[in-house]
Design a protein around this motif. Structure first.
Motif, short mmCIF file in Angstrom:
data_model
loop_
_atom_site.label_atom_id
_atom_site.label_comp_id
_atom_site.label_asym_id
_atom_site.label_seq_id
_atom_site.Cartn_x
_atom_site.Cartn_y
_atom_site.Cartn_z
N UNK A 19 0.76 -1.19 0.07
CA UNK A 19 -0.10 -0.04 0.02
C UNK A 19 0.87 1.24 0.11
N UNK A 20 0.74 2.37 -1.02
CA UNK A 20 1.61 3.37 -1.00
C UNK A 20 1.50 4.21 0.13
N UNK B 257 10.24 -1.58 -2.83
CA UNK B 257 10.70 -2.93 -3.31
C UNK B 257 9.99 -3.26 -4.66
N UNK B 258 10.96 -3.81 -5.60
CA UNK B 258 10.46 -4.53 -6.89
C UNK B 258 9.44 -5.42 -6.83
N UNK B 259 8.45 -5.51 -7.66
CA UNK B 259 7.55 -6.51 -7.93
C UNK B 259 8.01 -7.82 -7.56
N UNK C 208 9.62 -9.01 -5.36
CA UNK C 208 10.85 -9.28 -4.27
C UNK C 208 10.71 -9.13 -2.91
N UNK C 209 11.34 -9.93 -2.13
CA UNK C 209 11.05 -10.00 -0.77
C UNK C 209 11.85 -9.15 -0.07
N UNK C 210 12.79 -8.37 -0.37
CA UNK C 210 13.60 -7.52 -0.02
C UNK C 210 13.23 -5.66 -0.38
N UNK C 211 13.43 -4.98 0.79
CA UNK C 211 13.10 -3.65 0.34
C UNK C 211 14.20 -2.94 0.30
N UNK D 157 5.04 2.44 -3.07
CA UNK D 157 4.82 1.38 -3.99
C UNK D 157 5.84 1.84 -5.15
N UNK D 158 6.34 0.40 -5.51
CA UNK D 158 7.60 0.58 -6.30
C UNK D 158 7.41 1.53 -7.49
N UNK D 159 8.23 2.41 -7.82
CA UNK D 159 7.96 3.45 -8.98
C UNK D 159 8.74 3.26 -10.06
N UNK D 160 9.51 2.00 -10.03
CA UNK D 160 10.56 1.84 -11.19
C UNK D 160 11.78 2.27 -10.73
N UNK D 161 13.04 1.74 -11.50
CA UNK D 161 14.35 2.07 -10.96
C UNK D 161 14.67 3.74 -11.29
N UNK D 162 14.16 3.93 -12.76
CA UNK D 162 14.56 5.25 -13.05
C UNK D 162 14.08 6.50 -12.12
N UNK D 163 12.70 6.23 -11.55
CA UNK D 163 12.41 7.26 -10.53
C UNK D 163 13.04 6.97 -9.24
#
Length: 299
Positions: free
Chosen positions: A29-30, A76-78, A80-83, A116-122
């Motif tokens: 949840x963001x 964390x990436x979708x 993935x178990x690590x933040x 919530x994961x926004x992507x690596x670029x962001x």
């Protein structure tokens, strides 16, 4: 009222609809708060800043005394178990891990804000912004961060990006570098990697980039000797890298007041680059400046 209630019931034998039916229970949840085991949080792999914070020990003493008062934001990436930290926090995380390893159970779990994961670029852009606000990020770290941002964004968009594209995308995220500085970043990544950590913006913009640009142009005029020249220049920069690394190594055994500044000798570097280029071209190094001047006057 009874009739309306009857109509709202699911048909006999049918499934009851749920307000959360389309929510993935694995999705964060963001901007929610959570308590996470410290073992589930790791350093962000694309963090632009690679050098140790100059105030590391001071920050560690503060966290040891009062805990982490500036709450970490993690993502964390979708699947993935690590933040990982989002927008800074790698230093605080590293210190907390060290204190936990020393037996301080206060850091077994950390209160965090989950984004919530926004992507690596962001995420890279967020780390760049945080470090810019603290004004403790080097030219090379910025160059590496912008380069990685460009790679990730190009992959997300499915198209290559020009310096102008990068400038617009970074500006939209609050990072104002300018096209020329971004071009200097790209040049440094492509041509100056061995001496990257010791580069300064003015050195790249006013001395090294113009000189190497002239040499590359001359190499092309002399029958396509660009690859040969690049190899020769790379060897020069590796030599200066070794000197700087050795000086930094020697400083480790000295008291702070006895340490020597580890800085690039720009004039020695330019001289060595010219000598290596002249040898690559098979010309007298004393005549190289005159040759470059003639080329600039009449390409």
């Amino acid at each position: 009222t009874i009739e309306q209630a009857r109509k709202s019931l699911p048909p006999i034998g049918g499934g009851r609809t749920s307000a959360t039916a389309n929510i993935d229970p694995r999705e964060d949840a963001d901007m929610s708060f959570a308590m996470l085991p410290i073992t589930e949080i790791e350093r962000y792999g694309h963090n632009p800043r690679t050098s140790v914070n100059a105030r590391y020990e001071e920050i560690k003493a503060s966290i040891r005394a009062d805990g982490i008062t500036n709450t970490l934001t993690v993502t964390r990436r979708p699947n993935s178990t690590r933040y990982t930290p989002y927008g800074g926090g790698n230093t605080r995380l590293q210190i907390a891990k060290e204190l936990y390893a020393e037996g301080d159970q206060r850091f077994a779990t950390l209160k965090v804000i989950i984004k919530k994961w926004p992507g690596d670029a962001q995420t890279i852009a967020a780390h760049l912004i945080e470090n810019e606000l603290r004004a403790d990020i080097s030219f090379w770290e910025k160059a590496s961060g912008v380069h990685q941002f460009g790679l990730e964004l190009a992959q997300e968009l499915g198209k290559p990006l020009t310096a102008g594209d990068l400038n617009r995308e970074l500006r939209a995220r609050g990072l104002v570098y300018g096209v020329k500085l971004i071009q200097n970043f790209t040049f440094a990544i492509e041509h100056l990697a061995p001496i990257g950590p010791w580069l300064k913006p003015t050195l790249v913009n006013e001395l090294i980039r113009p000189r190497i640009g002239q040499l590359l142009e001359l190499a092309d005029k002399l029958g396509g000797r660009v690859v040969q020249l690049k190899t020769a220049l790379h060897q020069v920069m590796q030599s200066h890298q070794q000197t700087l690394q050795a000086r930094a190594k020697d400083n480790e055994d000295l008291e702070p007041h006895d340490r020597v500044a580890v800085e690039l000798d720009e004039q020695a570097l330019l001289h060595d680059l010219d000598v290596a280029a002249a040898e690559s071209f098979g010309v007298d190094s004393g005549k190289l400046s005159a040759i470059l001047a003639l080329l600039a006057a009449d390409p």
